[in-house]
Write a protein that holds these residues in place. Sequence first.
Motif, PDB file in Angstrom:
ATOM      1  N   PRO B 345       0.868  -1.181   0.000  1.00 44.29           N
ATOM      2  CA  PRO B 345       0.000   0.000   0.000  1.00 44.29           C
ATOM      3  C   PRO B 345       0.908   1.236   0.000  1.00 44.29           C
ATOM      4  O   PRO B 345       1.898   1.262   0.737  1.00 44.29           O
ATOM      5  CB  PRO B 345      -0.775  -0.126   1.308  1.00 44.29           C
ATOM      6  CG  PRO B 345      -0.755  -1.595   1.627  1.00 44.29           C
ATOM      7  CD  PRO B 345       0.568  -2.087   1.115  1.00 44.29           C
ATOM      8  N   ARG B 346       0.571   2.183  -0.837  1.00 51.64           N
ATOM      9  CA  ARG B 346       1.478   3.295  -1.058  1.00 51.64           C
ATOM     10  C   ARG B 346       1.893   3.996   0.236  1.00 51.64           C
ATOM     11  O   ARG B 346       3.034   4.431   0.393  1.00 51.64           O
ATOM     12  CB  ARG B 346       0.825   4.292  -2.009  1.00 51.64           C
ATOM     13  CG  ARG B 346       1.799   5.125  -2.802  1.00 51.64           C
ATOM     14  CD  ARG B 346       1.114   6.304  -3.425  1.00 51.64           C
ATOM     15  NE  ARG B 346       0.284   6.982  -2.460  1.00 51.64           N
ATOM     16  CZ  ARG B 346       0.770   7.716  -1.476  1.00 51.64           C
ATOM     17  NH1 ARG B 346       2.064   7.881  -1.365  1.00 51.64           N
ATOM     18  NH2 ARG B 346      -0.032   8.283  -0.608  1.00 51.64           N
ATOM     19  N   THR B 347       0.953   4.061   1.177  1.00 57.72           N
ATOM     20  CA  THR B 347       1.231   4.776   2.413  1.00 57.72           C
ATOM     21  C   THR B 347       2.275   4.067   3.280  1.00 57.72           C
ATOM     22  O   THR B 347       2.728   4.609   4.269  1.00 57.72           O
ATOM     23  CB  THR B 347      -0.055   4.945   3.246  1.00 57.72           C
ATOM     24  OG1 THR B 347      -0.735   3.686   3.272  1.00 57.72           O
ATOM     25  CG2 THR B 347      -0.954   5.985   2.622  1.00 57.72           C
ATOM     26  N   GLY B 409       0.568  -6.067   3.549  1.00 59.99           N
ATOM     27  CA  GLY B 409      -0.767  -5.924   2.979  1.00 59.99           C
ATOM     28  C   GLY B 409      -0.757  -5.695   1.489  1.00 59.99           C
ATOM     29  O   GLY B 409      -1.723  -5.203   0.907  1.00 59.99           O
ATOM     30  N   GLY B 410       0.346  -6.052   0.850  1.00 62.73           N
ATOM     31  CA  GLY B 410       0.464  -5.813  -0.580  1.00 62.73           C
ATOM     32  C   GLY B 410       0.382  -7.079  -1.399  1.00 62.73           C
ATOM     33  O   GLY B 410      -0.409  -7.970  -1.104  1.00 62.73           O
TER      34      GLY B 410
END
Lengths: 445, 484, 366
Positions: B345-347, B409-410
């Motif tokens: 996730p980018r964050t 989570g990716g």
Amino acid sequence: MTTPAGSADTNIPQNGPSAFDAHRPPERELLDDCVHCGFCLPTCPTYQLWGEEMDSPRGRIYLMDLASKGEISLDGPFTEHIDACLGCMACVTACPSGVQYDKLLESVRPQVERNVQRDRGDRLFREAIFSLFPYRRRLRAAALPGALYQKLRTIPAVRRLAEKLPGRLAAMESLLPPVSVRAAFAQLPVFTPAVGARRGRVALLSGCVQDVFFHRVNEATVRVLAAEGYDVLVPRDQQCCGALELHAGREETALGRARRTIARFETLDVDTVVTNVAGCGSSMKDYGHLLSDDEAWASRATAFSGRVRDVHEVLAELEPVAPRHPFRGRVAYHDACHLGHAQKVRAQPRAVLRSIPDVELVDLPEAELCCGSAGIYNMVAPEAAGELGVRKAGNVRSVRPDVVVTANPGCLLQIGKYMAADGVPILHPVQLLDASIRGVPVPRT
Amino acid sequence: MTLHGGVRQAFERVLDPADVLSDPVKCRAYECDGLTGYRVCPDLVLLPRDAAQVAAAVRVCHEHKVPFVARGAGTGLSGGALPVADGVVISLARLKRVLEVDPANRRAVVEPGVTNLEITAAAAPHGLYYAPDPSSQQVCTIGGNVAENSGGAHCLKYGFTTNHVLSCEVVLPDGSVVTLGTDTGEQAGPDLRGVFLGSEGTLGITTSITVRLLRTPESVRTLLADFPSVAAAGDVVSDIVAAGIVPAAVEMMDTLAIEAAEEAVHAGYTVGVPAALVVELDGPVEECDAQFEQVKAICEKHGCTRLHIAGSVEERAKIWKGRKAAFAAVGRISPDYFVQDGVVPRTRLAEVLDRIAGMGTDAGLRVANVFHAGDGNLHPLVLYSAAAGETERAERLSGEIAELCVEMGGSLSGEHGIGTDKACSMPKMFSEDDLAVMARVQAAFDPHNLCNPGKVLPTPRLCGERPGKYRAHPLEESGVIERL
Amino acid sequence: MTTTTTLRPTDLAEVRDAVRDTPGRLAVAGAGTAAGWAGELGAVDAVLDLAGLTGVITHNPGDMTVSAHAGTPLRALTEELAEHGQHVSLDAARIADGATLGGLLATADSGPSSLVYGTLRDLVIGVTVVLADGTVARSGGHVIKNVAGYDLAKLLHGSYGTLGVLAEVVLRLHPVPKRTATLVVDAPLARAAELAARVLEGPFEPVALEWTSDGRLLVRIEGTDEALPARVARLQEVLGAGATTPEGDPWTRHAELTRGAPDAAVLRIGARPSLLPALVSELAPDAATAGLGTGVATVSLPPDAVADAHTRVHAAGGTSQLRSRPVGADAPAWGPPPSALAVLRAVKTALDPDGRFGPGRFSPWM
């Protein structure tokens, strides 16, 4: 649990002795530079034609790797696919990993020549080619009508080919361009002084095919260099530089010619050795590398290579001094492979052409793709060369040029052949510049 | 056991015998794709010249139960085109015609061997282009793009191959020919096209692809910005997203990647800076200008040390050339390297990069990072020297990085695919049930398991009887997803 | 005469239990906004009403993704996301009626902005689905970019509840545009098509380009406060003096026409955009909306004209499916079967071997 993903090393184990002999086999580090990314495929002429992995740079390097690991032998498919390479070096330009395919091919071709028995026809044909092309005198004779069958039969290799395979001799002859006997036998002045203030002193390699069939290009080169302030020396007793043999893997004779060329030019009091032939330039610049393990010659070769420049490099180096007359028209510049890919000389010819007022310089689609000439390629692989010639001609036509220029006699012949009916002049860039400086009409040939 | 002569003759009846390669030396050139660590020499290589020959060849495979693997340009980085022992490779390199460019409907129909960039070249005279742009676009083929659902730098705004392929003519594993998808986004019934996209060559072979073309944007603005830290560059990306700006592309490179790319193409990157961002905006000129000013301000706010704005088409091309050549260019700064492809996730980018740096230090290896910062797709490049005996360590590190992405989570892969490479890691991301359902769908297309077998899903042969055990997914642990 | 049980699961486990523990044939219901679309539902033993399976599961604004239970009305989700300046870029007409995420996905519904954002198949990045045997399977994930495994979410897009029960959906989000403008021109279809072609040839980047059977062309653009006025002005030059930005929302009327008249059979069609205007004219619908850039139109026809309409659309290489129609109308839901029918049947058999889910929805194909 491991997840490898993308490695430069193929990790093929060394299962047996290398198929290459000990004399300059392809270097392991150079083979390992290839990461198999395939960026070379679109620019490889044979891959474009046939779409076969073995006939791509990546595939050929893989075969070299396999041969070096002792997995495959040099005869059969290996030789077939190394032979099929045009040596255009477009892949060297395209490669993001900096793979030196030129060096690899340069070491592999002599390996093939030394270690693989060619079939008789192929052998006869190659012998004949190399008994003719590096010899200016013989080429002059060949320029005479019917000469191949009469005069040149005194050359044993040509006689053998004529006896055994007359068809292939005829094919070879048909590739020699028409030339007037006068032009074929004309000679350049040994010394031409600079016009006006002298800016330098250069020696010109007059070449073999170039001097016989494109003497006009040599004349233009001498005039242009002089007009731009260079004294031009043209040693009369110079011989073939060995490029043609070198690119075909005939290492020993090629190196002999290299040594003779070095010896002939190194005594001259000049800043630069100039050539207007892309193929000759690329091999002369490489002498240093080629002779690096020859103790007696290594440093002389390096010094010589350091002085070699393509004529465009010389012309683009200093601001033009000779006034130019405008040429109004679209000029399509074709990068000769041995100039663009092998020597990375791309900007200079364009800069030289742009120095002519009003020239509209256009680039070609698929500019990186070889025209199919490639040294002796159009003789040994006429079909593939023909397809590439047709393709190049189509790309040239698509930009609707008034003049086509390219800096290599092979390309001039090849493009000329496939655009014979178009009526567009196909010239060496210096011919256009020469006409502009002299204020004369652009020549037709 | 190798294929018996009768099978070869059967292929030679449907193809020109010269297009059936059986010489083992020639076949060996096909034994790997862009992931050279995996090699299997096929028994035969077929070089069909048109769609009908592909279908005929597949029918022979089906009749004789011969496994087959389709191959485009062989640039894949997951071993997706790895041949199968006692099987054939069907090369699509000769199916390279652009069949139709239809400017009025903004679409093109092409054969699978056409390269990604050739589609744009064919569309360009009409002011159109094909949007997905994998870094290998000059060489990778659209057939391979379909198989891998390829992405690229500009997928942040424009989506992936699946969003740009309207329909595919497909030779199914039994040799029958069907069309998946329609002329529009409208469909009648389940989106079989969508399942085929990204199926890594396991559900059939596409022989003709209809792609959407987009209008070339009126304005394109590209900047290259240097930052004192990867974190600062990451903050820029967050702020751009928070501002409601969807850039065409946001790419980040770290100091090692910059060094390699600069050495390869001299694109004007600053060697030695910790991080560089390439941000590109495109669209109507007014929008582009307005948002470009915002992006510049955001860069400056986060301590940008140099801001280079592409002033010409050539300069823009140069910036991109540096970015796109970065993978292969790493060969210039390290004798060997593994390319990884994971998504977080980018964050969580900053966090994951920190972890990767730490893991690299622990392993005593350098890791270069090139990534699509806008969508969290990382490409850590683990540098090593095989000669120094670092291979195993590097391989382990690269694998751990992929699995770290799943933990965050990716995903195991953002664009290179699972292929052979990560099939055994699939249980880290999916449960046994998830994988069993995928296998059911695969079997519906290919009941005899002839079509690129051994890819995507873990098999006992490849991964051992019990492939890596499923661990509780962190999303599961945090209650985001529940596993029943 | 059988009795139909209605089950109202409120979480994934309950969905799984309901499927596993209820014998016989099952139908899935959401908000009921498209209950009568596609093939007529055959007799079922139970209905799985997912109206209670609602709510956002996770939304991390910085990642521009959201996961939610399938029974969540998109309208509700939109409200929740609005405070973060984000939305799901889907503008199907029935969203306003309370259509659920699962329902919109299962019916492959979309609206005018599919011209730029695509349909839900382009926005869905993960699903959790319960199969007929009670298997709970996930595909995709929570990141926008992801190529691990087969993309089963696509398979469920347009599956009308026949392959599995959608329980959770993960979607990619877009920023809500700062400003939106719609230009309206009065134009018959042929003229509207000409104008649309000109708009598409230019640098205008319309988000929606729709003709309505009121004889109007609607062109929507999105952008920033700073840039939009100039873009509207440029667009106006192309569309001519007749182009105006009307008071009120012209898209409300568009949605009404897309839903169709209650006494009509509503056919959704797709064809190459260049062929669409002629096709729509040929069908002579009572009401229609036509996406001149997307090639997707929704037409209201007399029920007895539907069979012929399917034939005509397919003759033009297009696709068609029947949406709502009057109760008891005898109109075929589907046109000629797709070439991949055998695969479709094999997939159905693989996932729902006993044919438990949604009997009749794809009749007569399967």
